[in-house]
Design an enzyme around this catalytic site. Structure first.
Site, PDB file in Angstrom:
ATOM      1  N   CYS A   2       0.832  -1.208   0.000  1.00 50.04           N
ATOM      2  CA  CYS A   2       0.000   0.000   0.000  1.00 50.04           C
ATOM      3  C   CYS A   2       0.866   1.258   0.000  1.00 50.04           C
ATOM      4  O   CYS A   2       2.053   1.218   0.330  1.00 50.04           O
ATOM      5  CB  CYS A   2      -0.991  -0.021   1.170  1.00 50.04           C
ATOM      6  SG  CYS A   2      -0.371   0.690   2.714  1.00 50.04           S
ATOM      7  N   HIS A  95      -4.870   5.335   9.530  1.00 50.30           N
ATOM      8  CA  HIS A  95      -4.273   6.659   9.732  1.00 50.30           C
ATOM      9  C   HIS A  95      -5.260   7.557  10.455  1.00 50.30           C
ATOM     10  O   HIS A  95      -6.474   7.435  10.287  1.00 50.30           O
ATOM     11  CB  HIS A  95      -3.851   7.295   8.404  1.00 50.30           C
ATOM     12  CG  HIS A  95      -4.927   7.354   7.372  1.00 50.30           C
ATOM     13  ND1 HIS A  95      -5.309   6.252   6.641  1.00 50.30           N
ATOM     14  CD2 HIS A  95      -5.715   8.370   6.957  1.00 50.30           C
ATOM     15  CE1 HIS A  95      -6.285   6.590   5.812  1.00 50.30           C
ATOM     16  NE2 HIS A  95      -6.560   7.876   5.981  1.00 50.30           N
TER      17      HIS A  95
HETATM   18  P1  AMP Z   1      -8.538   8.836   3.770  1.00 51.21           P
HETATM   19  O1  AMP Z   1      -9.544   9.356   2.785  1.00 51.21           O
HETATM   20  O2  AMP Z   1      -8.956   9.013   5.193  1.00 51.21           O
HETATM   21  O3  AMP Z   1      -8.115   7.434   3.442  1.00 51.21           O
HETATM   22  O4  AMP Z   1      -7.287   9.798   3.624  1.00 51.21           O
HETATM   23  C1  AMP Z   1      -6.196   9.549   2.805  1.00 51.21           C
HETATM   24  C2  AMP Z   1      -5.346  10.784   2.844  1.00 51.21           C
HETATM   25  O5  AMP Z   1      -4.064  10.459   2.333  1.00 51.21           O
HETATM   26  C3  AMP Z   1      -5.888  11.936   1.978  1.00 51.21           C
HETATM   27  O6  AMP Z   1      -6.121  13.088   2.808  1.00 51.21           O
HETATM   28  C4  AMP Z   1      -4.770  12.177   0.960  1.00 51.21           C
HETATM   29  O7  AMP Z   1      -4.588  13.540   0.659  1.00 51.21           O
HETATM   30  C5  AMP Z   1      -3.561  11.588   1.674  1.00 51.21           C
HETATM   31  N1  AMP Z   1      -2.485  11.121   0.801  1.00 51.21           N
HETATM   32  C6  AMP Z   1      -2.578  10.256  -0.231  1.00 51.21           C
HETATM   33  N2  AMP Z   1      -1.358  10.024  -0.754  1.00 51.21           N
HETATM   34  C7  AMP Z   1      -0.472  10.768  -0.032  1.00 51.21           C
HETATM   35  C8  AMP Z   1       0.941  10.954  -0.081  1.00 51.21           C
HETATM   36  N3  AMP Z   1       1.709  10.338  -1.001  1.00 51.21           N
HETATM   37  N4  AMP Z   1       1.509  11.790   0.813  1.00 51.21           N
HETATM   38  C9  AMP Z   1       0.753  12.421   1.745  1.00 51.21           C
HETATM   39  N5  AMP Z   1      -0.580  12.269   1.844  1.00 51.21           N
HETATM   40  C10 AMP Z   1      -1.187  11.452   0.975  1.00 51.21           C
END
Ligand code: AMP
Length: 111
Positions: A2, A95
């Site tokens: 992932c 997260h």
């Molecule tokens: P969720 O919708 O709770 O699964 O949140 C996923 C979060 O991951 C979103 O706020 C995205 O902006 C963030 N995200 C996805 N890829 C990255 C990345 N490479 N670096 C930092 N944040 C990320």
């Protein structure tokens, strides 16, 4: 593997805010507020729903330390964990979002 496991392995760059042996806090790539951190366990756990309570206890301490480092303990902040489809979870690696740096509105209750 992932995307957050790739971040933990250093295969995808991140802006680290705090790290220890078990957890990593880094800036969200698409911030929803002035401060938007993501806090993850380095071990792959798919969501809050299957997180061992012991990990929650350790993460709590880590997030409190992050809040202290970011100097937001007095002004306040919000932590959120999206779980599954209806919870709007896009990355299937546990997260917490930490939102701060300005008033972040209300999700529930009266405005
Ligand atoms: P969720 O919708 O709770 O699964 O949140 C996923 C979060 O991951 C979103 O706020 C995205 O902006 C963030 N995200 C996805 N890829 C990255 C990345 N490479 N670096 C930092 N944040 C990320």
């Amino acid at each position: 593997m992932c995307i957050f496991c790739k971040i933990v392995k250093g295969e995808i760059p991140n802006k680290t805010l705090l790290e220890n042996e078990d957890f990593l806090a880094f800036e969200d790539i698409n911030p929803a507020s002035k401060i938007h951190a993501l806090i993850i366990p380095k071990q792959h756990i798919s969501s809050f729903d299957v997180m061992p309570p012991k990990v929650m206890a350790e993460m709590t301490e880590f997030i409190q330390k992050l809040a202290s480092n970011l100097e937001i303990k007095d002004s306040g902040y919000r932590i959120i964990s999206n779980i599954g489809d209806h919870g709007g979870q896009e990355v299937n690696h546990l997260h917490f979002h930490l939102l701060a740096g300005e008033y972040v509105g209300r999700l529930v209750g009266n405005k």
